[in-house]
Design a protein around this motif. Structure first.
Motif, PDB file in Angstrom:
ATOM      1  N   UNK A 228       0.939  -1.289  -0.017  1.00  0.00           N
ATOM      2  CA  UNK A 228      -0.162   0.082   0.037  1.00  0.00           C
ATOM      3  C   UNK A 228       0.795   1.220   0.149  1.00  0.00           C
ATOM      4  N   UNK A 229       1.911   1.267   0.937  1.00  0.00           N
ATOM      5  CA  UNK A 229       2.732   2.386   0.734  1.00  0.00           C
ATOM      6  C   UNK A 229       3.520   2.666  -0.269  1.00  0.00           C
ATOM      7  N   UNK A 230       3.752   1.551  -1.203  1.00  0.00           N
ATOM      8  CA  UNK A 230       4.689   1.961  -2.214  1.00  0.00           C
ATOM      9  C   UNK A 230       3.857   2.450  -3.468  1.00  0.00           C
ATOM     10  N   UNK A 231       2.654   1.610  -3.141  1.00  0.00           N
ATOM     11  CA  UNK A 231       1.416   2.131  -4.394  1.00  0.00           C
ATOM     12  C   UNK A 231       1.255   3.764  -4.228  1.00  0.00           C
ATOM     13  N   UNK A 232       1.117   4.004  -2.923  1.00  0.00           N
ATOM     14  CA  UNK A 232       1.076   5.522  -2.660  1.00  0.00           C
ATOM     15  C   UNK A 232       1.958   6.475  -3.109  1.00  0.00           C
ATOM     16  N   UNK A 233       2.963   6.015  -2.630  1.00  0.00           N
ATOM     17  CA  UNK A 233       4.310   6.719  -3.300  1.00  0.00           C
ATOM     18  C   UNK A 233       4.465   6.768  -4.663  1.00  0.00           C
ATOM     19  N   UNK A 234       4.025   5.748  -5.433  1.00  0.00           N
ATOM     20  CA  UNK A 234       4.249   5.881  -6.875  1.00  0.00           C
ATOM     21  C   UNK A 234       3.236   6.858  -7.637  1.00  0.00           C
ATOM     22  N   UNK A 235       1.750   6.608  -6.667  1.00  0.00           N
ATOM     23  CA  UNK A 235       0.733   7.583  -7.241  1.00  0.00           C
ATOM     24  C   UNK A 235       1.287   8.973  -6.901  1.00  0.00           C
ATOM     25  N   UNK A 236       1.890   9.246  -5.837  1.00  0.00           N
ATOM     26  CA  UNK A 236       2.366  10.768  -5.729  1.00  0.00           C
ATOM     27  C   UNK A 236       3.578  11.062  -6.532  1.00  0.00           C
TER      28      UNK A 236
END
Length: 269
Positions: free
Chosen positions: A217-225
């Protein structure tokens, strides 16, 4: 014909686990036991296994064998033939604590080994081992190990209980906490304490609520940011730094794995 080679992975930061890969091996082993819980997977060729309690078993590619600590066993290729395999060893006391805190049973020391021929389990095992041998962070590797071992059916009898539910406020608090973390420093133990759950139970509950493990989840959120910042024309090194990645190359690998193109290609440069 592929050359014979072997690779060993271990890390002092994760002293409870080590893994080995062997390709086109002709090595043969006498009957032996390990102090660890061990999982072997046949990738190519055919081997013969003893230790499952009912004589010798023929293992074909895609087969896993789960060997409890101190269980005497042997696994060898057919005479004159080579085989490729993976072998994971997990400290028995660490695994027992993980299963205990999660309310799960487990294979006791010396019990018969269990053979698994389910393609999905073999695929998940390969994904775990791939993560261990990769440049992923220590926290990501430990979380992947916990998720795999928690999902693993040790007994082949008891169905897995439903994942615990996370209430809306608890989930919201966890998401806010996770999104504020450095990806390399996200602490699964601390998250589990915050949620009042065991580590594996947290992973199951979080995965049921979001479709992701906490690290994913954290990596996905970072990628979207990262998409947003790159769209604004921010330099790659600055974006990687702002998102908390160890370096630009790590950011590039994670971004491409999620988006399918490098950050530079995404930005149009």
């Amino acid at each position: 014909m592929p050359r014979s080679h072997a690779a060993l992975w271990r890390d002092p930061a994760l002293p409870h686990v080590e893994s080995r890969r062997a390709c086109q091996s002709r090595a043969c082993y006498k009957a032996h036991s390990h102090p660890t819980f061990s999982i072997g997977a046949v990738d190519a060729g055919v081997s013969h296994f003893t230790g499952a309690g009912d004589g010798q078993q023929r293992l074909t590619p895609g087969t896993l064998v789960m060997v409890p600590a101190r269980r005497v066993h042997a696994c060898n290729p057919e005479p004159g033939q080579a085989w490729s395999y993976q072998m994971l060893h997990v400290a028995a006391d660490w695994l027992a604590q993980l299963r205990l805190e999660s309310g799960l049973g487990g294979a006791g020391p010396g019990e018969p080994a269990r053979i698994c021929r389910e393609p999905a389990v073999y695929r998940q095992f390969c994904e775990l081992n791939g993560a261990l041998f990769s440049s992923a962070s220590i926290a990501e590797k430990d979380a992947a190990l916990i998720a795999f071992l928690g999902d693993l059916d040790f007994s082949a009898h008891a169905p897995l209980a439903a994942a615990p539910a996370l209430g809306a406020s608890a989930l919201s608090g966890l998401l806010a906490h996770i999104e504020g973390q450095d990806p390399a420093q996200l602490n699964l133990d601390a998250l589990a304490r915050k949620a009042g759950l065991g580590r594996y139970q947290l992973i199951r509950a979080f995965r049921a609520a979001t479709g992701f493990t906490p690290h994913a989840y954290l990596l996905n959120a970072r990628v979207n940011r990262g998409r947003q910042l790159l769209g604004e024309g921010q330099p790659l090194a600055e974006v990687a730094y702002r998102l908390g990645f160890a370096d630009q190359s790590h950011f590039q690998r994670v971004f491409k794995a999620h988006v399918g193109v490098t950050p530079g290609q995404y930005r149009g440069n």
